[in-house]
Design a protein around this motif. Structure first.
Motif, PDB file in Angstrom:
ATOM      1  N   GLU A 259      -2.571  -5.837   2.081  1.00  0.00           N
ATOM      2  CA  GLU A 259      -1.783  -4.610   1.911  1.00  0.00           C
ATOM      3  C   GLU A 259      -0.781  -4.500   3.045  1.00  0.00           C
ATOM      4  OE1 GLU A 259      -1.913  -2.633  -0.591  1.00  0.00           O
ATOM      5  OE2 GLU A 259      -3.893  -2.806  -1.511  1.00  0.00           O
ATOM      6  N   ARG A 268      -6.952   2.719   1.589  1.00  0.00           N
ATOM      7  CA  ARG A 268      -6.228   1.467   1.335  1.00  0.00           C
ATOM      8  C   ARG A 268      -6.516   0.519   2.486  1.00  0.00           C
ATOM      9  NH1 ARG A 268      -2.860   0.304  -2.159  1.00  0.00           N
ATOM     10  NH2 ARG A 268      -2.278   2.442  -2.656  1.00  0.00           N
ATOM     11  N   SER A 269      -7.419  -0.431   2.245  1.00  0.00           N
ATOM     12  CA  SER A 269      -7.748  -1.379   3.296  1.00  0.00           C
ATOM     13  C   SER A 269      -7.466  -2.793   2.801  1.00  0.00           C
ATOM     14  CB  SER A 269      -9.206  -1.207   3.732  1.00  0.00           C
ATOM     15  OG  SER A 269     -10.039  -1.053   2.616  1.00  0.00           O
ATOM     16  N   GLU A 347      -5.540   7.259  -6.697  1.00  0.00           N
ATOM     17  CA  GLU A 347      -6.333   6.525  -7.704  1.00  0.00           C
ATOM     18  C   GLU A 347      -7.735   6.156  -7.204  1.00  0.00           C
ATOM     19  OE1 GLU A 347      -4.343   3.081  -9.396  1.00  0.00           O
ATOM     20  OE2 GLU A 347      -6.284   2.124  -9.737  1.00  0.00           O
TER      21      GLU A 347
HETATM   22  P1  ATP Z   1      -3.197   1.063  -5.803  1.00  0.00           P
HETATM   23  O1  ATP Z   1      -2.147   1.506  -6.807  1.00  0.00           O
HETATM   24  O2  ATP Z   1      -3.824   2.206  -5.055  1.00  0.00           O
HETATM   25  O3  ATP Z   1      -2.739  -0.051  -4.918  1.00  0.00           O
HETATM   26  P2  ATP Z   1      -4.215  -0.653  -7.829  1.00  0.00           P
HETATM   27  O4  ATP Z   1      -3.732   0.033  -9.079  1.00  0.00           O
HETATM   28  O5  ATP Z   1      -3.485  -1.834  -7.337  1.00  0.00           O
HETATM   29  O6  ATP Z   1      -4.399   0.441  -6.660  1.00  0.00           O
HETATM   30  P3  ATP Z   1      -6.421  -1.923  -9.109  1.00  0.00           P
HETATM   31  O7  ATP Z   1      -5.863  -3.284  -9.037  1.00  0.00           O
HETATM   32  O8  ATP Z   1      -6.409  -1.220 -10.433  1.00  0.00           O
HETATM   33  O9  ATP Z   1      -5.758  -1.005  -7.996  1.00  0.00           O
HETATM   34  O10 ATP Z   1      -7.898  -1.953  -8.516  1.00  0.00           O
HETATM   35  C1  ATP Z   1      -8.953  -1.143  -8.991  1.00  0.00           C
HETATM   36  C2  ATP Z   1      -9.457  -0.208  -7.917  1.00  0.00           C
HETATM   37  O11 ATP Z   1      -9.700  -0.905  -6.695  1.00  0.00           O
HETATM   38  C3  ATP Z   1      -8.489   0.910  -7.527  1.00  0.00           C
HETATM   39  O12 ATP Z   1      -8.569   1.986  -8.431  1.00  0.00           O
HETATM   40  C4  ATP Z   1      -8.989   1.294  -6.160  1.00  0.00           C
HETATM   41  O13 ATP Z   1     -10.074   2.213  -6.257  1.00  0.00           O
HETATM   42  C5  ATP Z   1      -9.504  -0.015  -5.604  1.00  0.00           C
HETATM   43  N1  ATP Z   1      -8.533  -0.578  -4.663  1.00  0.00           N
HETATM   44  C6  ATP Z   1      -7.414  -1.282  -4.963  1.00  0.00           C
HETATM   45  N2  ATP Z   1      -6.769  -1.638  -3.835  1.00  0.00           N
HETATM   46  C7  ATP Z   1      -7.505  -1.137  -2.807  1.00  0.00           C
HETATM   47  C8  ATP Z   1      -7.370  -1.184  -1.387  1.00  0.00           C
HETATM   48  N3  ATP Z   1      -6.363  -1.830  -0.811  1.00  0.00           N
HETATM   49  N4  ATP Z   1      -8.308  -0.569  -0.633  1.00  0.00           N
HETATM   50  C9  ATP Z   1      -9.352   0.079  -1.198  1.00  0.00           C
HETATM   51  N5  ATP Z   1      -9.538   0.145  -2.530  1.00  0.00           N
HETATM   52  C10 ATP Z   1      -8.630  -0.460  -3.324  1.00  0.00           C
END
Ligand code: ATP
Length: 521
Positions: A259, A268-269, A347
């Motif tokens: 990220e 967001r980690s 989300e």
């Molecule tokens: P975002 O829009 O917040 O980057 P995303 O739509 O890319 O999320 P998905 O690929 O759908 O996320 O992943 C499913 C779930 O994984 C997300 O709903 C979130 O809860 C979790 N997630 C995704 N990226 C991260 C992150 N960098 N850190 C923590 N949790 C995450």
């Protein structure tokens, strides 16, 4: 340039909880998590590492409890399906590192990237779709850009309401306005306008080199999602188990994303955990199942204690569709109102209709047939897929934010109002004094209860401080052994939320807890 003064942080963090307007400062939650052993910065003694976190003694219990609830609701006792019978879902635990060809097939090598902008002045990098641009209606050239989720942005949003202006992100701006308008944008930390570059793509996968040779031919990736491991094992699972369509495969595990701007604590980690389930069904039935899982997942998060006011179901806009969803069947997000997103939502889970994108792509790239054979109807087809993809670590943060309750009347000033089934400790056993007579009874009770529940035996310090500690870690019940216990074999039970105390018989403590710590339904 506009200068904004006098808007306090607290004005912007008003957070609506349980019918009362309460000010919550995220810094207090982060401090509590560290003080009480929920979450620490990774490599804390070396100054931490941006985007990485460690779960402490209580954090790991809370995370395991949420994880186990998910596993139970998916694999052990999955819901009743459209025909009223239990649906079939099996578990999986696939490797974090897979053949890199899998990530080419899945589209992650080519498409898994965010548009980024750099600030020439501060050298900081931001996600273009998350820098919000405020466009005052009077358009006197005063354009400002702020990163989503920052305190600064929260302040400005309030001011924008006041001016009656529009809010855009830079990605939208690019399509709607001429690039020369970039000259008027002031980046979040910059002093002058026009310092942002045009957006560029940035791949989010972390790479590694298994084996001894470190060249491009030997590059592999840490998985950015658990989902692909499921598609890679679709054939193995169908061939080795008795699953029949429709069915699901569920997996919980670590995922890694480089990220660009990890932030908002564990929201967001760069290393996090996901709980994902791929639901394989007939193409004609996919829409019905999509609706089914949207409803199920919303209800599940509510059953974890997230109140309706703080949960939102949001369909994705056309311009946010993931690389697999271009056909427009869409994704629904379960969103939660975190203190740092308030008044907006962040989300927690996406429920995507992935069509046959993944299996088809892996079939093409691997040369292996990934069709399903329907024996009764003698037909072969590639199933369509509905994917509820949730964040476990993000879920833990939502539970903590939801549970965090300010109560200035008690010594701790706050308590964590977890559902008993999710609380890291279900009860604490507290001898009133460290005197000899109280301690052996407490120890005996502890030895009995620990066979069935995670419980704490806390002997030292005055009782007020011990209650305060249990309030802060969200322990629903405290049993106190005092002088009356010596004469009538009763103990005091203190309820975390009401602080009311009642006496029950020592022999009834386990039964009492069993009734109170009900499984989540
Ligand atoms: P975002 O829009 O917040 O980057 P995303 O739509 O890319 O999320 P998905 O690929 O759908 O996320 O992943 C499913 C779930 O994984 C997300 O709903 C979130 O809860 C979790 N997630 C995704 N990226 C991260 C992150 N960098 N850190 C923590 N949790 C995450």
């Amino acid at each position: 340039m506009l200068v904004l003064k006098g808007v306090g942080l607290h004005d912007e963090c008003a957070f609506y909880m349980r019918g009362k307007e309460i000010m919550i400062d995220m810094k207090d939650i982060v401090a509590l998590c560290k003080r009480r052993g929920f979450i620490f910065a990774a490599s804390d003694i070396y100054g931490g590492l941006n985007g990485f976190w460690d779960f402490g003694p209580l954090g790991v219990e809370l995370k395991n409890n949420l994880r186990d609830q998910w596993w139970k609701s998916m694999v052990i006792t999955p819901p009743l399906g459209l025909d009223g019978k239990p649906v079939q879902i099996v578990g999986l635990d696939s490797a974090i590192i897979q053949n890199p060809k899998a990530w080419i097939a899945s589209g992650h090598v080519g498409g898994f990237s965010d548009p980024m902008v750099d600030c020439r002045e501060t050298k900081k990098r931001y996600r273009a779709d998350q820098i919000i641009v405020l466009v005052p209606k009077d358009t006197e050239g005063s354009w400002l850009a702020f990163e989503e989720g920052t305190d600064e942005l929260l302040k400005r949003k309030k001011m924008v309401k006041f001016w009656g202006s529009n809010i855009l992100n830079t990605a939208t701006l690019l399509t709607k306005f001429d690039i020369s308008d970039y000259d008027k944008i002031i980046a979040p930390d910059a002093k002058k306008a026009g310092t942002l570059t045009e957006p560029r793509q940035f791949n989010l996968m972390l790479d590694t080199y298994p084996g001894v040779v470190r060249d491009d031919a030997h590059k592999a990736y840490l998985r950015p999602e658990t989902a692909q491991g499921i598609f890679l094992n679709f054939k193995n699972v169908v061939d080795s188990s008795r699953v029949r369509i429709p069915f699901g495969i569920a997996q919980i595990g670590k995922a890694f994303r480089n990220e660009v701007t990890p932030r908002n604590f564990i929201f967001r980690s760069r290393e996090f955990e996901q709980m994902e389930m791929e639901w394989f069904c007939e193409p004609d039935e996919a829409k019905k199942w999509h609706e089914f899982w949207i409803e199920e997942r919303k209800n599940w998060w509510r059953s974890m204690g997230l109140t309706s006011d703080n949960i939102l179901m949001r369909p994705h806009d056309a311009d946010e569709l993931a690389h697999y969803a271009k056909e427009g069947l869409g994704t629904y997000d379960v969103e939660y109102k975190f203190p740092f997103t308030d008044p907006g939502f962040g989300e927690l889970e996406g429920i995507a209709h992935r069509c046959d994108f993944d299996l088809k792509a892996h079939q093409e790239h691997s040369g292996q047939k990934l069709e399903y054979f329907d024996q009764p109807n003698n037909k072969r087809f590639i199933p369509h897929v509905i994917e509820p993809a949730a964040g476990l670590t993000r879920g833990v943060l939502a539970l903590i934010c939801e549970a965090y309750t300010i109560d200035e009347t008690r010594p701790s000033g706050c308590y964590l109002n977890f559902l008993p089934a999710l609380a890291p400790k279900k009860a604490a056993i507290l001898p009133l004094t460290a005197k000899d007579e109280h301690v052996p009874i407490a120890q005996k009770l502890y030895m009995e209860l620990r066979e069935e529940f995670p419980v704490d035996l806390d002997i030292k310090q005055n009782i007020g401080k011990r209650y305060a500690r249990q309030d802060e870690i969200g322990t629903p019940y405290c049993f106190t052994i005092d002088n009356d216990t010596l004469s009538d074999s009763t103990v005091t039970v203190r309820d975390r939320n009401t602080m009311k105390q009642e006496r029950i018989n020592l022999d009834n403590v386990a039964k009492y807890l069993r009734e109170k710590i009900k499984p989540v339904s």
